[in-house]
Design a protein around this motif. Structure first.
Motif, PDB file in Angstrom:
ATOM      1  N   GLN A  42       0.854  -1.179   0.000  1.00  0.00           N
ATOM      2  CA  GLN A  42       0.000   0.000   0.000  1.00  0.00           C
ATOM      3  C   GLN A  42       0.897   1.238   0.000  1.00  0.00           C
ATOM      4  O   GLN A  42       1.839   1.318   0.791  1.00  0.00           O
ATOM      5  CB  GLN A  42      -0.893   0.012   1.241  1.00  0.00           C
ATOM      6  N   PRO A  43       0.606   2.244  -0.837  1.00  0.00           N
ATOM      7  CA  PRO A  43       1.472   3.415  -0.916  1.00  0.00           C
ATOM      8  C   PRO A  43       1.454   4.313   0.316  1.00  0.00           C
ATOM      9  O   PRO A  43       2.377   5.092   0.525  1.00  0.00           O
ATOM     10  CB  PRO A  43       0.961   4.170  -2.146  1.00  0.00           C
ATOM     11  N   HIS A  44       0.422   4.223   1.161  1.00  0.00           N
ATOM     12  CA  HIS A  44       0.314   5.121   2.310  1.00  0.00           C
ATOM     13  C   HIS A  44       0.353   4.400   3.656  1.00  0.00           C
ATOM     14  O   HIS A  44       0.221   5.039   4.691  1.00  0.00           O
ATOM     15  CB  HIS A  44      -0.972   5.945   2.207  1.00  0.00           C
ATOM     16  N   GLN A  77      -5.439  -3.277 -20.824  1.00  0.00           N
ATOM     17  CA  GLN A  77      -6.062  -3.876 -19.644  1.00  0.00           C
ATOM     18  C   GLN A  77      -5.143  -3.664 -18.456  1.00  0.00           C
ATOM     19  O   GLN A  77      -3.965  -3.387 -18.608  1.00  0.00           O
ATOM     20  CB  GLN A  77      -6.297  -5.370 -19.855  1.00  0.00           C
ATOM     21  N   ALA A  78      -5.649  -3.832 -17.270  1.00  0.00           N
ATOM     22  CA  ALA A  78      -4.905  -3.664 -16.019  1.00  0.00           C
ATOM     23  C   ALA A  78      -4.314  -2.262 -15.946  1.00  0.00           C
ATOM     24  O   ALA A  78      -3.179  -2.069 -15.561  1.00  0.00           O
ATOM     25  CB  ALA A  78      -3.821  -4.730 -15.881  1.00  0.00           C
ATOM     26  N   ASN A  79      -5.090  -1.261 -16.344  1.00  0.00           N
ATOM     27  CA  ASN A  79      -4.626   0.123 -16.316  1.00  0.00           C
ATOM     28  C   ASN A  79      -4.313   0.547 -14.891  1.00  0.00           C
ATOM     29  O   ASN A  79      -5.004   0.178 -13.958  1.00  0.00           O
ATOM     30  CB  ASN A  79      -5.696   1.056 -16.894  1.00  0.00           C
ATOM     31  N   GLY A  80      -3.253   1.340 -14.745  1.00  0.00           N
ATOM     32  CA  GLY A  80      -2.904   1.831 -13.428  1.00  0.00           C
ATOM     33  C   GLY A  80      -1.497   2.373 -13.392  1.00  0.00           C
ATOM     34  O   GLY A  80      -0.887   2.629 -14.425  1.00  0.00           O
ATOM     35  N   THR A  81      -0.994   2.553 -12.199  1.00  0.00           N
ATOM     36  CA  THR A  81       0.363   3.019 -11.986  1.00  0.00           C
ATOM     37  C   THR A  81       1.221   1.828 -11.600  1.00  0.00           C
ATOM     38  O   THR A  81       0.946   1.172 -10.599  1.00  0.00           O
ATOM     39  CB  THR A  81       0.415   4.088 -10.873  1.00  0.00           C
ATOM     40  N   ALA A  82       2.193   1.536 -12.417  1.00  0.00           N
ATOM     41  CA  ALA A  82       3.116   0.456 -12.102  1.00  0.00           C
ATOM     42  C   ALA A  82       4.113   1.005 -11.090  1.00  0.00           C
ATOM     43  O   ALA A  82       4.457   2.175 -11.129  1.00  0.00           O
ATOM     44  CB  ALA A  82       3.809  -0.038 -13.364  1.00  0.00           C
ATOM     45  N   THR A  83       4.452   0.226 -10.163  1.00  0.00           N
ATOM     46  CA  THR A  83       5.302   0.726  -9.122  1.00  0.00           C
ATOM     47  C   THR A  83       6.741   0.367  -9.385  1.00  0.00           C
ATOM     48  O   THR A  83       6.999  -0.622 -10.034  1.00  0.00           O
ATOM     49  CB  THR A  83       4.946   0.132  -7.764  1.00  0.00           C
ATOM     50  N   PHE A  95      10.139   3.370   0.517  1.00  0.00           N
ATOM     51  CA  PHE A  95       9.973   2.908  -0.859  1.00  0.00           C
ATOM     52  C   PHE A  95      11.287   2.376  -1.439  1.00  0.00           C
ATOM     53  O   PHE A  95      11.503   2.421  -2.633  1.00  0.00           O
ATOM     54  CB  PHE A  95       9.385   4.008  -1.743  1.00  0.00           C
ATOM     55  N   GLY A  96      12.162   1.892  -0.567  1.00  0.00           N
ATOM     56  CA  GLY A  96      13.410   1.283  -1.030  1.00  0.00           C
ATOM     57  C   GLY A  96      14.519   2.263  -1.323  1.00  0.00           C
ATOM     58  O   GLY A  96      15.579   1.869  -1.820  1.00  0.00           O
ATOM     59  N   GLN A  97      14.329   3.531  -1.006  1.00  0.00           N
ATOM     60  CA  GLN A  97      15.360   4.530  -1.296  1.00  0.00           C
ATOM     61  C   GLN A  97      16.667   4.168  -0.592  1.00  0.00           C
ATOM     62  O   GLN A  97      16.685   3.857   0.587  1.00  0.00           O
ATOM     63  CB  GLN A  97      14.895   5.912  -0.851  1.00  0.00           C
ATOM     64  N   GLY A  98      17.768   4.180  -1.342  1.00  0.00           N
ATOM     65  CA  GLY A  98      19.082   3.885  -0.795  1.00  0.00           C
ATOM     66  C   GLY A  98      19.400   2.400  -0.725  1.00  0.00           C
ATOM     67  O   GLY A  98      20.440   2.007  -0.210  1.00  0.00           O
ATOM     68  N   ILE A  99      18.536   1.550  -1.221  1.00  0.00           N
ATOM     69  CA  ILE A  99      18.714   0.103  -1.162  1.00  0.00           C
ATOM     70  C   ILE A  99      19.180  -0.410  -2.523  1.00  0.00           C
ATOM     71  O   ILE A  99      18.683   0.009  -3.554  1.00  0.00           O
ATOM     72  CB  ILE A  99      17.388  -0.596  -0.789  1.00  0.00           C
ATOM     73  N   ILE A 100      20.136  -1.332  -2.530  1.00  0.00           N
ATOM     74  CA  ILE A 100      20.543  -2.023  -3.758  1.00  0.00           C
ATOM     75  C   ILE A 100      19.910  -3.397  -3.717  1.00  0.00           C
ATOM     76  O   ILE A 100      20.080  -4.144  -2.764  1.00  0.00           O
ATOM     77  CB  ILE A 100      22.075  -2.141  -3.867  1.00  0.00           C
ATOM     78  N   ILE A 101      19.152  -3.716  -4.748  1.00  0.00           N
ATOM     79  CA  ILE A 101      18.447  -4.992  -4.823  1.00  0.00           C
ATOM     80  C   ILE A 101      19.085  -5.842  -5.899  1.00  0.00           C
ATOM     81  O   ILE A 101      19.241  -5.403  -7.031  1.00  0.00           O
ATOM     82  CB  ILE A 101      16.954  -4.764  -5.165  1.00  0.00           C
ATOM     83  N   GLY A 102      19.455  -7.066  -5.561  1.00  0.00           N
ATOM     84  CA  GLY A 102      19.991  -8.006  -6.539  1.00  0.00           C
ATOM     85  C   GLY A 102      18.898  -8.955  -6.986  1.00  0.00           C
ATOM     86  O   GLY A 102      18.213  -9.545  -6.161  1.00  0.00           O
ATOM     87  N   VAL A 103      18.710  -9.087  -8.281  1.00  0.00           N
ATOM     88  CA  VAL A 103      17.686  -9.966  -8.832  1.00  0.00           C
ATOM     89  C   VAL A 103      18.371 -11.042  -9.665  1.00  0.00           C
ATOM     90  O   VAL A 103      19.129 -10.732 -10.585  1.00  0.00           O
ATOM     91  CB  VAL A 103      16.686  -9.184  -9.728  1.00  0.00           C
TER      92      VAL A 103
END
Length: 142
Positions: free
Chosen positions: A30-32, A129-135, A41-49
């Motif tokens: 949830q954004p709030h 379809q699935a319109n919205g804001t991708a995060t 929101f993950g700021q400053g984090i390095i994510i390895g995928v």
């Protein structure tokens, strides 16, 4: 698997279209409220995928609002003609069977990476379809 005791039959897997605008909701983000804003929101984090590659020119990896990667970052960008940026700070192949560049051709790696560390992209959809804001966070794809 076919040689295992009790194995009866396997059907080839279907490749289905991804709906990235639904992933945050599916994950309960949830954004709030909850973990997402608490983690800034993950700021400053390095994510390895670790996945089948990444499509670096995807809108989710826009680095417009990203700070410069940390000076202690030692990762490599092995994308040749397509360069990494302040959002996608590394990409390499790690599998002996993988040939060529770590570029995603099936969209799975890009979907996974964008679910965990993409920029907000408004007006995203899959075939209207699935319109919205991708995060936000830096991303290294293996």
């Amino acid at each position: 698997m076919e040689r295992m005791t009790g194995f009866l039959y396997a059907r080839p897997q279907k490749v289905l279209a991804l709906q990235t605008t639904c992933s945050p909701k599916f994950l309960g983000l949830q954004p709030h409220d909850g973990l997402w804003p608490l983690a800034n929101f993950g700021q400053g984090i390095i994510i390895g995928v670790i996945d089948n590659g990444i499509k670096p020119d995807h809108l989710s990896f826009n680095d417009e609002v990203m700070p410069t990667p940390p000076t202690e970052w030692k990762g490599k960008c092995r994308l040749n003609s397509t360069t990494c940026n302040k959002k996608l700070i590394g990409a390499t192949k790690i599998s002996l069977g993988m040939t060529g560049l770590p570029v995603d051709v099936r969209a799975h790696g890009t979907h996974t990476a964008s679910t965990t560390a993409d920029a907000f992209v408004s007006g995203a959809n899959v075939y209207c379809q699935a319109n919205g804001t991708a995060t936000l966070g830096h991303l290294s794809s293996l």
